[in-house]
Design a protein around this motif. Structure first.
Motif, PDB file in Angstrom:
ATOM      1  N   MET A  99      70.525  24.704  39.951  1.00 51.30           N
ATOM      2  CA  MET A  99      71.947  24.982  40.055  1.00 51.30           C
ATOM      3  C   MET A  99      72.121  26.363  40.660  1.00 51.30           C
ATOM      4  N   THR A 100      73.137  26.520  41.492  1.00 50.90           N
ATOM      5  CA  THR A 100      73.438  27.809  42.090  1.00 50.90           C
ATOM      6  C   THR A 100      74.769  28.325  41.556  1.00 50.90           C
ATOM      7  N   VAL A 101      75.071  29.573  41.874  1.00 51.54           N
ATOM      8  CA  VAL A 101      76.360  30.156  41.492  1.00 51.54           C
ATOM      9  C   VAL A 101      77.494  29.313  42.062  1.00 51.54           C
ATOM     10  N   PHE A 102      77.339  28.855  43.289  1.00 49.49           N
ATOM     11  CA  PHE A 102      78.384  28.051  43.911  1.00 49.49           C
ATOM     12  C   PHE A 102      78.549  26.708  43.203  1.00 49.49           C
ATOM     13  N   ASP A 103      77.465  26.128  42.703  1.00 53.19           N
ATOM     14  CA  ASP A 103      77.566  24.880  41.935  1.00 53.19           C
ATOM     15  C   ASP A 103      78.409  25.093  40.680  1.00 53.19           C
ATOM     16  N   VAL A 104      78.192  26.230  40.008  1.00 48.70           N
ATOM     17  CA  VAL A 104      78.987  26.548  38.820  1.00 48.70           C
ATOM     18  C   VAL A 104      80.446  26.747  39.213  1.00 48.70           C
ATOM     19  N   PHE A 105      80.667  27.459  40.316  1.00 46.33           N
ATOM     20  CA  PHE A 105      82.028  27.672  40.824  1.00 46.33           C
ATOM     21  C   PHE A 105      82.736  26.336  41.040  1.00 46.33           C
ATOM     22  N   LYS A 106      82.050  25.371  41.629  1.00 48.36           N
ATOM     23  CA  LYS A 106      82.652  24.069  41.913  1.00 48.36           C
ATOM     24  C   LYS A 106      83.007  23.336  40.624  1.00 48.36           C
ATOM     25  N   LYS A 107      82.148  23.429  39.600  1.00 46.88           N
ATOM     26  CA  LYS A 107      82.430  22.783  38.328  1.00 46.88           C
ATOM     27  C   LYS A 107      83.709  23.358  37.708  1.00 46.88           C
ATOM     28  N   ILE A 108      83.832  24.681  37.762  1.00 47.70           N
ATOM     29  CA  ILE A 108      85.037  25.310  37.218  1.00 47.70           C
ATOM     30  C   ILE A 108      86.248  24.930  38.063  1.00 47.70           C
ATOM     31  N   ASN A 109      86.071  24.919  39.375  1.00 49.67           N
ATOM     32  CA  ASN A 109      87.177  24.589  40.279  1.00 49.67           C
ATOM     33  C   ASN A 109      87.689  23.172  40.051  1.00 49.67           C
ATOM     34  N   ASP A 110      86.795  22.259  39.711  1.00 50.46           N
ATOM     35  CA  ASP A 110      87.212  20.885  39.425  1.00 50.46           C
ATOM     36  C   ASP A 110      88.119  20.813  38.200  1.00 50.46           C
TER      37      ASP A 110
END
Length: 264
Positions: free
Chosen positions: A13-24
């Motif tokens: 998992m990357t920082v951007f993957d975490v960002f996308k989860k929160i964004n969803d």
């Protein structure tokens, strides 16, 4: 699941993957124009195996993140809010950057999003959200929620409930003496929305950072007003984040504490 629990890391998992989860769950585009949300420290492509969560990224939280080897800190309040004119080694954002720790801050987007922090507080208190009915609008976006209690509560009963659920070390409130059934909630600082609570026929407004003038207005208007504290109405953010992010070790910072002391 308890706030301080840890989940096992199973996937890359990357920082951007975490960002996308929160964004969803809480689209970052919902954030107010004055706010600063998103990936505020570090690279989007940094690998993430351990996350630390908190309300505020203080120096103590930054040190804790570095000490435990966290790759990412996720906070509610922005670690960079006003423009930086210098880089101080004691600035938490600088501390994280020097140590190679990223930071994602998700503030008013989580306040505004359906199913966000206000809804979560409503749920934790055992109330039922009235679908599609925000407490107020700010910059055209819905702020806060209106919910209902299954049973009528006295002011004293609501005060006890807030202390038990939120762990408030201090609670200020005006009790109108009327039974409480319809409830306005705005986590953080929302006393400016007292008039909106009245227009929505709320018996009470629960928020934090209540000014003297707001208590006076509540008393004159005959509506109850509860100040459970900015910190205590929003530190539940860490628990909310645990619902959103999986597949990585996540824990709440031990240094995530109110930035003040209370004398009894």
């Amino acid at each position: 699941m308890p706030i301080n629990s840890e989940r096992l890391w199973v996937n890359d998992m990357t920082v951007f993957d975490v960002f996308k989860k929160i964004n969803d769950a809480a689209d970052f585009s919902l954030a107010e124009s004055w706010d600063n949300c998103g990936i505020l420290v570090g690279s989007s492509f940094r690998d993430v195996k351990k996350i630390l969560t908190c309300l505020d990224i203080t120096c103590d939280v930054a040190r804790e993140a570095i000490d435990i080897g966290a790759d990412l800190v996720v906070s509610h309040h922005p670690v960079i809010f006003k423009g930086l004119k210098s880089l101080d080694d004691n600035n938490p954002a600088v501390m994280l950057s020097k140590a190679g720790v990223s930071a994602i801050c998700c503030h008013t987007n989580v306040d505004i999003a359906a199913g966000g922090l206000n809804s979560f507080l409503c749920e934790k208190l055992g109330f039922k959200e009235i679908a599609g009915l925000p407490l107020a609008y700010d910059e055209g976006s819905p702020i806060g929620i209106v919910c209902e209690s299954e049973n009528e509560l006295s002011g004293g009963e609501l005060a006890k409930l807030l202390v038990e659920v939120l762990g408030c070390d201090a609670l200020r409130f005006y009790d109108s003496g009327k039974e409480i059934k319809r409830i306005g909630i705005c986590t953080g600082s929302g006393s400016d929305f007292l008039g909106d609570a009245l227009r929505n026929k709320c018996d009470v407004l629960i928020t934090g950072d209540v000014k003297h003038s707001a208590f006076t207005e509540a008393k004159n208007s005959g509506v109850s007003l509860f100040d459970a504290g900015h910190y205590h109405t929003e530190c539940i953010f860490s628990e909310w984040i645990e619902r959103i992010i999986d597949g990585v070790k996540i824990s709440r910072a031990k240094a995530d504490k109110p930035p003040y002391q209370t004398v009894f």
